[in-house]
Motif scaffolding. Sequence first.
Motif, short mmCIF file in Angstrom:
data_model
loop_
_atom_site.label_atom_id
_atom_site.label_comp_id
_atom_site.label_asym_id
_atom_site.label_seq_id
_atom_site.Cartn_x
_atom_site.Cartn_y
_atom_site.Cartn_z
N LEU A 1 0.82 -1.21 0.00
CA LEU A 1 0.00 0.00 0.00
C LEU A 1 0.85 1.26 0.00
O LEU A 1 0.59 2.21 -0.76
N VAL A 2 1.87 1.29 0.85
CA VAL A 2 2.71 2.48 0.95
C VAL A 2 3.47 2.71 -0.36
O VAL A 2 3.56 3.84 -0.86
N GLY A 3 4.04 1.64 -0.93
CA GLY A 3 4.82 1.79 -2.16
C GLY A 3 3.99 2.32 -3.32
O GLY A 3 4.38 3.29 -3.98
N ILE A 4 2.83 1.70 -3.55
CA ILE A 4 1.99 2.12 -4.67
C ILE A 4 1.42 3.51 -4.43
O ILE A 4 1.38 4.36 -5.33
N ALA B 1 5.66 -6.43 -3.46
CA ALA B 1 5.05 -6.81 -2.18
C ALA B 1 3.67 -7.41 -2.39
O ALA B 1 3.28 -8.35 -1.68
N SER B 2 2.92 -6.89 -3.36
CA SER B 2 1.60 -7.44 -3.66
C SER B 2 1.71 -8.88 -4.15
O SER B 2 0.95 -9.77 -3.73
N ILE B 3 2.67 -9.12 -5.05
CA ILE B 3 2.89 -10.49 -5.54
C ILE B 3 3.36 -11.39 -4.40
O ILE B 3 2.92 -12.53 -4.26
N GLY B 4 4.27 -10.84 -3.57
CA GLY B 4 4.75 -11.60 -2.43
C GLY B 4 3.62 -11.98 -1.47
O GLY B 4 3.62 -13.08 -0.89
N LEU B 5 2.65 -11.07 -1.29
CA LEU B 5 1.52 -11.36 -0.41
C LEU B 5 0.70 -12.52 -0.95
O LEU B 5 0.26 -13.39 -0.18
N ILE B 6 0.49 -12.55 -2.27
CA ILE B 6 -0.27 -13.64 -2.87
C ILE B 6 0.45 -14.97 -2.67
O ILE B 6 -0.16 -15.98 -2.26
#
Length: 494
Positions: A214-217, A242-247
Amino acid sequence: MEASHPTDAAHRVRILTLFATALGSALAFLDTTVVIVALPAMDDDIGLGLSGQQWVYLAYALSLSAFYLVGGAIGDRVGLRHTFIVGVVLFAVASLLTALAPSEGVLIGGRALQGVGGAVLTTTSLALLRVTWAGQAGRAIGLWTALTSLATVGGPLLGGVIVQTVSWRFVFLINVPLAVVTVVLAVAGRGEEEKATGRSTLDLVGSSLVAVALVGITYALVELPARGLAAVAPFFVVGIAASIGLIVWTLRVGAPVIPPSLLRMPGLAAANLVTLVMYAALGAHLLFLPVYLQFLGFSPTLAGLVFVPPSLGLVLLAPRFGRYADRNGPRVPIAVGAATIGVAVLLLLQVSSRPDAWTWGGASICLVAIGLPAVVAPVTAAALAAAPEDLAGVAAGLNQTVARVGGILSVAAIGALAGWWFIDQGGSGDTPFDPSASGVERGAGVDTFHAIVLCVAGLAFLASALAATFLRGQRQSKTPSSVSSATLRSSPPA
């Protein structure tokens, strides 16, 4: 001395807990709406610019989104009441830091810390009510909703008066004594009812990945107009990674912050998609409208009036639309409500001066007050109805997080578009809505707001189309908790 009857003691615990959680939650909710009214005054005092004003809002919203699920898990592990009190204390300390902030950096940092405290106290508030009120949890949450809604009605007006007559800093400073009262009520209402269970998942890795994404985007979107693509590209890459890592983490780890089984529930993805788009529209609308009204010459107090009709609409109409959704399904109220909000927002294209704001703007706000309650309770009910009982809490936390993320991303993206449009229309500097502007600068500010209006209306109409296409059109077969959708309340729209 005669000992108190156990029933009397239990009643005391319930009442004190109700008022403690309602007051604490009201503080957290109000620091979204009240701060919006104060943004122009902060800009005058510290020199925030458009991106700085966005960050004052976004720092709080980002922290709330990142710590909602973590706060609830910590409460289950170490005790709900203890965690609630810690959240209130943290919120008070952060409010004091924000009130005394000498610079933009300290102000934004204080807002981020406020968001952490706000997330912890709001997530444990409802859980604490469920535990203390047991079989009467529906009644307790209904009372909690009424009390927090009343605060939401009066809060922006009070904030406007404080900003106008004293200082924007007192908007935060007043939180400190109110937080003290909240802690006193919470301690006085202590019972034997809540103990640490240790059952909830405390997925710090997953929660950290949510925060980084969230912070990065968000940083990349907000700072793109001022810094350029080359400067913000690394932050965007980190956010996507980070989004891909979360998935990947969610699919592989044994007990992730969001159970994959929940995401596979029929109907849940559609309900949360509608939530994401609808709250994206509401987030940008309720941030930029009060700022624009002050640009047109309205006082902070009068600008705060924009929150009153929608809040009253939620108090008076949300239970009715919730009951309708229980009987007939959420599709119709959400689709019609979102379309009504879209039409209401389009009316603001006629607002270029103070007289326009009283006529077209007044009509727009009244229409939003009708459309908003048609959306809020039914969309929350739709998200919860898709989940089994043992995942109801996580489903509620997920829906609140999605609502916050929608607002965050829309404020960042539409704010970036507004900065570009302002320059393209002949404006200069980084403050499109400077009340002292005149000539070309003022015209560029008006054009910029109208561009924002088109974006917000487009999102509202998209939410309406998604609801009409993907949501259930018949009666819900079950709800995952004893609380009906008439008493459900999602995150505050702002």
